[in-house]
Design an enzyme around this catalytic site. Structure first.
Site, PDB file in Angstrom:
ATOM      1  N   ASN A 207      25.842  94.590 102.766  1.00 33.03           N
ATOM      2  CA  ASN A 207      26.203  94.926 104.143  1.00 33.03           C
ATOM      3  C   ASN A 207      27.718  94.806 104.314  1.00 33.03           C
ATOM      4  OD1 ASN A 207      26.893  92.123 105.049  1.00 33.03           O
ATOM      5  ND2 ASN A 207      24.776  91.811 104.398  1.00 33.03           N
ATOM      6  N   PRO A 302      14.252  84.210 100.739  1.00 31.79           N
ATOM      7  CA  PRO A 302      14.046  82.973 101.502  1.00 31.79           C
ATOM      8  C   PRO A 302      14.967  82.976 102.712  1.00 31.79           C
ATOM      9  CG  PRO A 302      15.267  82.560  99.455  1.00 31.79           C
ATOM     10  CD  PRO A 302      14.808  83.992  99.419  1.00 31.79           C
ATOM     11  N   LYS A 339      13.816  79.459 114.230  1.00 35.42           N
ATOM     12  CA  LYS A 339      14.386  78.863 113.008  1.00 35.42           C
ATOM     13  C   LYS A 339      14.687  77.389 113.216  1.00 35.42           C
ATOM     14  CE  LYS A 339      16.414  83.259 111.430  1.00 35.42           C
ATOM     15  NZ  LYS A 339      17.061  83.782 110.226  1.00 35.42           N
TER      16      LYS A 339
HETATM   17  O1  PMT Z   1      31.965  88.424 107.762  1.00 36.52           O
HETATM   18  P1  PMT Z   1      32.598  89.155 108.936  1.00 36.52           P
HETATM   19  O2  PMT Z   1      33.005  90.548 108.583  1.00 36.52           O
HETATM   20  O3  PMT Z   1      33.701  88.343 109.565  1.00 36.52           O
HETATM   21  O4  PMT Z   1      31.468  89.331 110.049  1.00 36.52           O
HETATM   22  C1  PMT Z   1      30.932  88.217 110.686  1.00 36.52           C
HETATM   23  C2  PMT Z   1      29.425  88.358 110.901  1.00 36.52           C
HETATM   24  C3  PMT Z   1      29.132  89.492 111.858  1.00 36.52           C
HETATM   25  C4  PMT Z   1      28.712  88.604 109.561  1.00 36.52           C
HETATM   26  C5  PMT Z   1      28.948  86.972 111.490  1.00 36.52           C
HETATM   27  O5  PMT Z   1      29.602  86.737 112.715  1.00 36.52           O
HETATM   28  C6  PMT Z   1      27.441  86.945 111.712  1.00 36.52           C
HETATM   29  O6  PMT Z   1      26.920  87.331 112.730  1.00 36.52           O
HETATM   30  N1  PMT Z   1      26.707  86.441 110.685  1.00 36.52           N
HETATM   31  C7  PMT Z   1      25.222  86.433 110.667  1.00 36.52           C
HETATM   32  C8  PMT Z   1      24.744  87.799 110.339  1.00 36.52           C
HETATM   33  C9  PMT Z   1      23.254  87.891 110.194  1.00 36.52           C
HETATM   34  O7  PMT Z   1      22.813  88.139 109.134  1.00 36.52           O
HETATM   35  O8  PMT Z   1      22.574  87.609 111.255  1.00 36.52           O
HETATM   36  P2  PMT Z   1      20.951  87.609 111.295  1.00 36.52           P
HETATM   37  O9  PMT Z   1      20.648  87.746 112.719  1.00 36.52           O
HETATM   38  O10 PMT Z   1      20.401  88.620 110.340  1.00 36.52           O
HETATM   39  O11 PMT Z   1      20.567  86.164 110.745  1.00 36.52           O
HETATM   40  C10 PMT Z   1      20.422  85.068 111.615  1.00 36.52           C
HETATM   41  C11 PMT Z   1      20.812  83.798 110.926  1.00 36.52           C
HETATM   42  O12 PMT Z   1      19.927  83.566 109.818  1.00 36.52           O
HETATM   43  C12 PMT Z   1      22.188  83.797 110.353  1.00 36.52           C
HETATM   44  O13 PMT Z   1      22.724  82.505 110.519  1.00 36.52           O
HETATM   45  C13 PMT Z   1      21.978  84.094 108.867  1.00 36.52           C
HETATM   46  O14 PMT Z   1      23.005  83.527 108.038  1.00 36.52           O
HETATM   47  C14 PMT Z   1      20.640  83.413 108.625  1.00 36.52           C
HETATM   48  N2  PMT Z   1      19.820  84.012 107.555  1.00 36.52           N
HETATM   49  C15 PMT Z   1      19.343  85.279 107.650  1.00 36.52           C
HETATM   50  C16 PMT Z   1      18.522  85.767 106.660  1.00 36.52           C
HETATM   51  C17 PMT Z   1      18.192  84.942 105.566  1.00 36.52           C
HETATM   52  N3  PMT Z   1      17.414  85.387 104.600  1.00 36.52           N
HETATM   53  N4  PMT Z   1      18.658  83.704 105.499  1.00 36.52           N
HETATM   54  C18 PMT Z   1      19.455  83.210 106.477  1.00 36.52           C
HETATM   55  O15 PMT Z   1      19.888  82.063 106.395  1.00 36.52           O
END
Ligand code: PMT
Length: 395
Positions: A207, A302, A339
């Protein structure tokens, strides 16, 4: 307005041309700026230019009777609230680390008890050299602030870490309030960047995460006194020198590293954009083109942050991020609950100029009993606010 007395020490690198802009902007913010140049700096920007923008005589010699009569070098060193060496070449960094005083600038640096900061600027290979790393670590241990370097295309055509921070970034650092060490004694583990899920030896699913937000959080936590572990997917950024970097590629590797570090941490922040799915099978050889369609079977990765939040023993204060393109608050609150997180930072990544791969971001922080909106601002500033907010929640 700040009224900070800044000695700007310019050493001989191409980024010296940015010092005119830097001086103007510092003066706009109320700083008094006196400029000291090394002999080689004068090949890159003239003393006359620096005199015009600073409104002060430029000093370049330890042995100039006239300048010494006006303000002796010891007096000069005492005058400063801050000596900022920008650009700081490998040469001056090495001299500072060795305690050499063979010109006015290096002498001032030894004679001052003011805050000292450097903005390294050099070729990426020189920055990566173990000698430079050791010298920077020595300076940092002595309390010198290392601002940057940034990454990107360099004057020599190389790409990588070694660019001097932009004038406005340096101005922000000069003008920032001294940070209270509210995270002293705490360990903060942060995931940053994207993950890469291999399909075959040459292809992967990933991504647009650049790591900027996660790395800014690492810098902010360090600035507030924390010990920082940075688990990073593949990015082009340079990890803050004092952080402990754990480079990973895939979600599974990130998960393994996170589960090893989380129980030793007081705070765990999941800022990485982790791939939710990976290929069920990774082809051993490069996949060949065949037919008009290709079906990939993906299996679930995971959930790293959920597993950290589910720790039964030594569970850290757990902060997630939510990158959403619609119904931001609803989805973020859902993730906070499902979570079992202590806090979630929601960003609307449908808005251009914020979120993925931008220098700025806007966040809303949700916890069980609070909601705080942080408007669009530079990721470094935003990260500091987020880390301070987290610090208030720790017992
Ligand atoms: O890196 P940059 O270009 O500065 O951009 C920053 C960002 C947009 C990536 C950052 O601010 C951000 O939002 N990061 C989380 C992105 C994300 O994957 O969000 P999510 O809604 O899919 O996941 C929710 C949370 O679960 C996040 O804390 C993620 O790290 C965590 N996660 C998700 C999937 C997974 N398999 N394991 C996880 O731990």
């Amino acid at each position: 307005m700040l009224n900070k007395k800044v000695v700007l020490g310019i050493s001989g690198g191409i980024a010296a041309y940015k010092c005119a802009e830097l001086t103007r902007r510092l003066k706009e913010r109320g700083c008094e700026v006196k400029v000291v140049m090394t002999q080689s700096a004068k090949h890159f920007i003239t003393p006359l230019t620096m005199q015009a923008v600073s409104g002060e005589m430029v000093s370049d010699s330890l042995l100039d009777p006239q300048a010494e009569a006006a303000m002796g070098h010891i007096e000069f060193a005492k005058w400063a609230d801050l000596i900022l060496v920008a650009p700081a070449t490998v040469n001056i960094i090495a001299k500072m680390a060795a305690g050499i005083a063979d010109d006015l600038l290096t002498t001032l640096l030894l004679a001052t008890d003011a805050e000292v900061a450097i903005a390294p600027a050099m070729n990426q290979q020189m920055y990566a050299h173990p000698a430079t790393k050791t010298n920077l670590a020595t300076l940092e241990q002595r309390g010198v602030k290392i601002w940057g370097p940034g990454s990107g295309e360099q004057a020599c055509g190389d790409v990588g870490a070694g660019r001097m921070l932009e004038p406005m970034e340096l101005v922000e650092l000069v003008c920032q309030e001294p940070n209270e060490q509210v995270l002293l004694g705490k360990t903060v583990t942060i995931t940053a960047g994207p993950t890469r899920e291999a399909l075959d030896p040459v292809r992967y699913i990933s991504n647009h995460s650049s790591g900027k937000m996660g790395y800014a959080l690492a810098e902010a936590a360090l600035a507030l006194g924390a010990k920082v572990n940075l688990i990073s997917g593949p990015v082009t950024l340079t990890a803050p020198i004092k952080s402990q970097l754990y480079p990973v590629q895939s979600a599974q590797q990130m998960h393994q590293q996170a589960m090893a570090l989380a129980p030793q941490s007081d705070v765990f922040i999941g800022c990485a954009a982790v791939a939710d799915y990976r290929a069920a099978d990774i082809a051993e050889q490069k996949m060949k083109k065949q037919g008009d369609e290709l079906t990939l079977t993906l299996v679930k990765n995971p959930d790293i942050i959920a597993d950290v939040a589910a720790l039964k023993a030594n569970r850290p204060f757990t902060v997630g991020f939510a990158a959403e393109t619609q119904d931001v608050a609803t989805y973020a609150k859902g993730k906070l609950k499902n979570k079992n997180l202590d806090m979630i930072c929601a960003n609307d990544v449908s808005v251009q100029g914020q979120g993925f791969n931008s220098d700025e971001n806007a966040l809303t922080l949700f916890s069980a009993d609070s909601e705080t909106s942080l408007g669009l601002t530079d990721k470094r500033k935003l990260a500091l606010t987020v880390m301070k907010e987290i610090a208030t929640k720790l017992i």
